[in-house]
Motif scaffolding. Structure first.
Motif, mmCIF file in Angstrom:
data_model
loop_
_atom_site.group_PDB
_atom_site.id
_atom_site.type_symbol
_atom_site.label_atom_id
_atom_site.label_comp_id
_atom_site.label_asym_id
_atom_site.label_seq_id
_atom_site.Cartn_x
_atom_site.Cartn_y
_atom_site.Cartn_z
ATOM 1 N N PRO A 32 0.816 -1.201 0.000
ATOM 2 C CA PRO A 32 0.000 0.000 0.000
ATOM 3 C C PRO A 32 0.859 1.264 0.000
ATOM 4 C CG PRO A 32 -0.097 -1.076 2.137
ATOM 5 C CD PRO A 32 0.686 -1.960 1.233
ATOM 6 N N ASP A 36 -2.149 5.995 1.751
ATOM 7 C CA ASP A 36 -3.392 5.225 1.800
ATOM 8 C C ASP A 36 -3.720 4.832 3.230
ATOM 9 O OD1 ASP A 36 -3.427 5.381 -0.922
ATOM 10 O OD2 ASP A 36 -2.877 3.293 -1.275
ATOM 11 N N GLY A 37 -4.997 4.816 3.552
ATOM 12 C CA GLY A 37 -5.446 4.336 4.857
ATOM 13 C C GLY A 37 -5.237 5.352 5.962
ATOM 14 N N SER A 102 -9.618 -0.460 8.328
ATOM 15 C CA SER A 102 -9.786 -0.813 6.921
ATOM 16 C C SER A 102 -8.737 -1.849 6.522
ATOM 17 C CB SER A 102 -9.642 0.429 6.037
ATOM 18 O OG SER A 102 -8.286 0.848 5.999
ATOM 19 N N SER A 103 -8.941 -2.456 5.370
ATOM 20 C CA SER A 103 -7.961 -3.443 4.898
ATOM 21 C C SER A 103 -6.608 -2.782 4.657
ATOM 22 C CB SER A 103 -8.461 -4.130 3.631
ATOM 23 O OG SER A 103 -8.683 -3.188 2.605
ATOM 24 N N THR A 104 -6.615 -1.527 4.226
ATOM 25 C CA THR A 104 -5.352 -0.811 4.016
ATOM 26 C C THR A 104 -4.654 -0.546 5.345
ATOM 27 O OG1 THR A 104 -6.281 0.211 2.036
ATOM 28 C CG2 THR A 104 -4.299 1.219 2.931
ATOM 29 N N ASP A 105 -5.428 -0.169 6.375
ATOM 30 C CA ASP A 105 -4.847 0.022 7.708
ATOM 31 C C ASP A 105 -4.175 -1.274 8.170
ATOM 32 O OD1 ASP A 105 -6.080 2.530 7.679
ATOM 33 O OD2 ASP A 105 -7.757 1.875 8.941
ATOM 34 N N GLU A 107 -3.085 -3.767 6.302
ATOM 35 C CA GLU A 107 -1.901 -4.032 5.487
ATOM 36 C C GLU A 107 -0.698 -3.236 5.991
ATOM 37 O OE1 GLU A 107 -2.468 -3.647 1.235
ATOM 38 O OE2 GLU A 107 -4.464 -4.523 1.417
ATOM 39 N N HIS A 108 -0.924 -1.950 6.307
ATOM 40 C CA HIS A 108 0.155 -1.125 6.843
ATOM 41 C C HIS A 108 0.682 -1.705 8.157
ATOM 42 C CE1 HIS A 108 0.440 2.311 4.159
ATOM 43 N NE2 HIS A 108 -0.863 2.456 4.158
#
Length: 140
Positions: A32, A36-37, A102-105, A107-108
């Protein structure tokens, strides 16, 4: 094809320090982007929270796969790619509802905690189970 890949690898090695090349490779690899996120949320997630969220994701995915395989009529009429995307969206929505993440959070957080998570037996077990469950779902 092999010679094309060799040429690509050579160019990549030559220009790997260029910011644009690094960004492009990160994008290809699914990393990501920094903007993002919610970085505050991603930065506040602990190793145990990431494992808990992944455990929850596995439970929800197993429910979806069970429904798809045992209850859904005419499942043969559904494209597996669309069913997979729908399952991911449903699980992502449930994670966001329960954990405000979120999915981005997530992933980070996984990237940030990679060193610890790679040694975490429960995280590895859950991740492997998710992969197996998705493979079963796609092959259903």
């Amino acid at each position: 094809l092999y010679s094309l890949m060799m040429e690509f690898d050579t160019l990549l090695s030559k220009f790997q320090q260029e910011p644009e090349v690094r960004q492009g490779m990160a994008k290809i690899m699914g990393v990501p982007a920094p903007g993002d996120g919610n970085l505050d949320r991603a930065g506040s997630l602990t190793e145990s929270q990431v494992v808990e969220i992944h455990r929850f994701m596995l439970e929800e995915l197993e429910k979806i796969v069970h429904y798809y395989q045992n209850t859904l009529p005419d499942k043969e009429s559904y494209q597996s790619q669309l069913a997979t995307l729908a399952a991911q969206a449903i699980v992502g929505s449930k994670v966001e509802d329960r954990y405000s993440c979120s999915s981005t959070d997530l992933e980070h957080a996984v990237i940030r905690l990679h060193t610890q998570l790679v040694k975490n037996e429960e995280f590895n077990r859950v991740t492997t189970s998710m992969q197996t469950t998705m493979a079963t779902f796609v092959g259903a």
